[in-house]
Design an enzyme around this catalytic site. Structure first.
Site, short mmCIF file in Angstrom:
data_model
loop_
_atom_site.label_atom_id
_atom_site.label_comp_id
_atom_site.label_asym_id
_atom_site.label_seq_id
_atom_site.Cartn_x
_atom_site.Cartn_y
_atom_site.Cartn_z
N LYS A 1 0.83 -1.21 0.00
CA LYS A 1 0.00 0.00 0.00
C LYS A 1 0.86 1.25 0.00
CE LYS A 1 -3.83 -2.22 2.43
NZ LYS A 1 -4.43 -2.49 3.74
N GLN B 1 -5.26 -1.85 9.95
CA GLN B 1 -4.99 -3.08 9.21
C GLN B 1 -5.28 -4.30 10.09
OE1 GLN B 1 -3.89 -3.53 5.88
NE2 GLN B 1 -4.43 -5.61 6.39
N ASP C 1 -11.21 2.96 5.25
CA ASP C 1 -11.64 1.61 4.88
C ASP C 1 -13.09 1.33 5.24
OD1 ASP C 1 -11.03 -0.67 3.49
OD2 ASP C 1 -10.19 -1.74 5.19
#
Length: 281
Positions: free
Chosen positions: A49, A93, A116
């Site tokens: 990423k 994450q 997200d």
């Protein structure tokens, strides 16, 4: 003949547009990523990423959170990032270290920085099909972008989501429902005979259970569209949750592993981050 849904190709189109959008913003775009440094998969994914973000002009701030942290200490970190005007978006994450309650951490992220789309507020907006803008978890949103690019009909179709995680299955079912599909959710504990019956009716099958070759081609409806979110390693080779070889000639469309959903997830996360920057500008 089965056609591949080329996530790498579509992700490049999204990334090119994202890079152009970055140049039109008044201030730098920064994505803060909280991750477990002891998890090899997370280390690999966070690195991917960060490298892709740099190519698009997006800054990243990778923050390791180890096993010595608590839920409260990670939430305090999130709150400090919420208050930091230099941080555009925040990504937690998964998985974090054992003992940290992820859902509480997800929901501590301010909605206007939830890159997200995993917090309770924005997920509530998704399930409520809210009219105002909001972010959606990158993997299912990436799946929708892939379906739209290939002009695969969703409205009125029968969709089966196999998996019920907060990161994929639940938001995937909501997105398909909002797009007027008739949606059923199954998972790894669904009775095999029941799952086989459901698969035979499904025009669209989206699978993310983390079990290699969990679904066989013989189980699918002829002409189905198959979205394989699984990423497993078998004998040193990347393998999805769908038996790719046996699905050939049965599915009309299928995502390869790798090169299908994976690139779309990263592209969508960075796209979400720039969208947050535009909304908050």
């Amino acid at each position: 003949m089965t056609e591949l849904l080329d996530g790498a190709k579509v992700a490049k189109i999204i990334n090119d547009k994202t890079a152009q959008r970055v140049t039109k913003l008044d201030k730098p775009v920064t994505l803060a990523v909280i991750y477990d440094p002891d998890n090899e998969g997370s280390q690999l994914y966070v690195g991917m990423k960060s490298r892709k973000a740099a190519k698009l002009g997006i800054q990243t701030r990778d923050i390791p959170v180890g096993a010595d942290e608590t839920t409260d200490s990670v939430i305090a970190l999130v709150e400090s990032l919420n208050a930091d005007d230099d941080v555009t978006g925040i990504l937690v994450q998964s998985p974090l270290a054992k003992g940290i309650k992820e859902r509480q951490v997800f929901s501590a992220v301010a909605p206007q920085k939830d890159a997200d789309g995993l917090g309770a507020t924005v997920q509530g907006m998704l399930f409520g099909d809210a009219l105002e803008p909001y972010t959606v978890a990158a993997t299912p949103q990436g799946v929708m972008s892939l379906l739209n690019y290939y002009h695969i009909p969703i409205k009125g179709k029968v969709a089966l989501v196999v998996g019920r995680s907060q990161l994929f299955g639940r938001p995937m079912s909501a997105l398909l429902n909002n797009a007027d599909a008739t949606v059923t959710v199954a998972h790894r504990y669904t009775e095999p005979a029941v799952l086989k019956r459901l698969l035979k009716f499904a025009d669209i099958v989206a699978v993310g259970v983390g079990i290699p070759n969990f679904i066989k081609g013989e189980d699918l409806k002829q002409g189905a569209t198959v979205i394989d979110v699984g990423m497993n390693v078998v004998d040193g080779k990347a393998t999805g949750d769908v038996d790719f070889d046996s699905a050939q000639g049965i599915a009309d469309f299928i995502t390869p592993v790798p090169g299908g959903v994976g690139p779309m997830t990263i592209a969508t996360l960075l796209e979400n981050t720039v969208t947050l920057a535009e909304l908050n500008q």
